[in-house]
Write a protein that holds these residues in place. Structure first.
Motif, mmCIF file in Angstrom:
data_model
loop_
_atom_site.group_PDB
_atom_site.id
_atom_site.type_symbol
_atom_site.label_atom_id
_atom_site.label_comp_id
_atom_site.label_asym_id
_atom_site.label_seq_id
_atom_site.Cartn_x
_atom_site.Cartn_y
_atom_site.Cartn_z
ATOM 1 N N GLN A 90 34.741 39.208 28.649
ATOM 2 C CA GLN A 90 34.694 40.672 28.623
ATOM 3 C C GLN A 90 33.262 41.161 28.821
ATOM 4 N N GLU A 93 31.992 40.364 32.435
ATOM 5 C CA GLU A 93 32.534 41.244 33.471
ATOM 6 C C GLU A 93 31.791 42.575 33.501
ATOM 7 N N GLN A 94 31.515 43.123 32.322
ATOM 8 C CA GLN A 94 30.807 44.396 32.274
ATOM 9 C C GLN A 94 29.350 44.250 32.710
ATOM 10 N N GLU A 201 30.876 44.594 43.324
ATOM 11 C CA GLU A 201 31.215 44.680 41.902
ATOM 12 C C GLU A 201 32.669 44.279 41.654
ATOM 13 N N ARG A 205 34.033 41.073 39.430
ATOM 14 C CA ARG A 205 34.964 41.210 38.307
ATOM 15 C C ARG A 205 36.190 40.317 38.500
#
Length: 231
Positions: A90, A93-94, A201, A205
């Protein structure tokens, strides 16, 4: 008293540092499997280092979450859990989604050349069956993107995740992920060097979610690796 210098003018590493590096690498490479009991005596014999530096290194590793020191039981290599995997990916990914978007806007010709050169090396090693070398070169893509973002706090946060990122990355490597991952890297690099920030991006992801899914498939809910993952 001035500390002596090693080869190349560098100060020699202490025995604690040597023990720390060796044990940590063994954990990250799963030579010391999750849940395994570590013996100070056995590690001292294996590394030819006395018990005191071994004990100090294990305490430092416990501080970083790679081992657990349990009263009456000893030192245990930290298990891999579903929660660990979900939380780390998590964050990745950010953070890396942000980094690749910014990097696309800051990319220069030399940066593009370096990314493509690393990728070619990774693919070459993969095709020759040198999977660990392929993994090491593929990791450079992620590192370069973080650096290109030019955000010192982002680099600091990613550095704090480094051990877990490496541990999970090697886990996916051992389960047949390398070829597909390198294909995804190629697409990310193409979008990145072409300045297609939103596409880069999104591809990053998706790439990290695919890595996460492989890691989750080989870790049981109890946090114990499936037998084939430990080899």
């Amino acid at each position: 008293m001035t500390r002596g210098k090693g080869a190349g003018g560098e100060a020699p590493r202490s025995l604690r540092e040597q023990a720390y590096d060796a044990i940590k690498q063994g954990i990250l490479d799963s030579r010391y499997a999750p849940g395994a009991l570590l013996s100070e005596n056995q590690l001292a014999d294996e590394l030819a280092i006395s018990r005191t530096p071994i004990r100090e290194a294990l305490r430092e590793l416990a501080g970083g979450g790679l081992v657990r020191i349990l009263p009456q039981r000893g030192i245990i290599v930290s298990e891999l859990s579903v929660q660990d995997i979900v939380e780390v990916y998590q964050l990745r990914e950010q953070l890396e989604g942000f980094a690749v978007r910014v990097a696309a806007e800051r990319m220069g010709p030399a940066d593009a050349d370096a990314l493509r050169a690393d990728h070619r090396e990774a693919v070459s090693h993969m095709q020759a069956g040198r999977l660990r070398a392929a993994y090491d070169f593929s990791v450079l893509m992620h590192s370069r993107i973080i650096g290109l973002a030019g955000n010192s706090r982002l680099s600091q946060f990613m550095g704090q995740l480094g051990d877990q990122v490496h541990r999970f990355g090697l886990l996916t490597l051992r389960h047949g992920r390398v070829e597909r991952a390198l294909l995804e890297h190629g697409h990310i690099i193409d979008a990145l060097v072409s300045g297609r920030a939103e596409e880069a991006e999104q591809l990053m992801r998706l790439h990290l979610r695919a890595d996460r899914d492989v890691a989750l498939r080989v870790v049981l809910p109890a946090g114990v690796m499936q037998p084939e993952a430990a080899t």
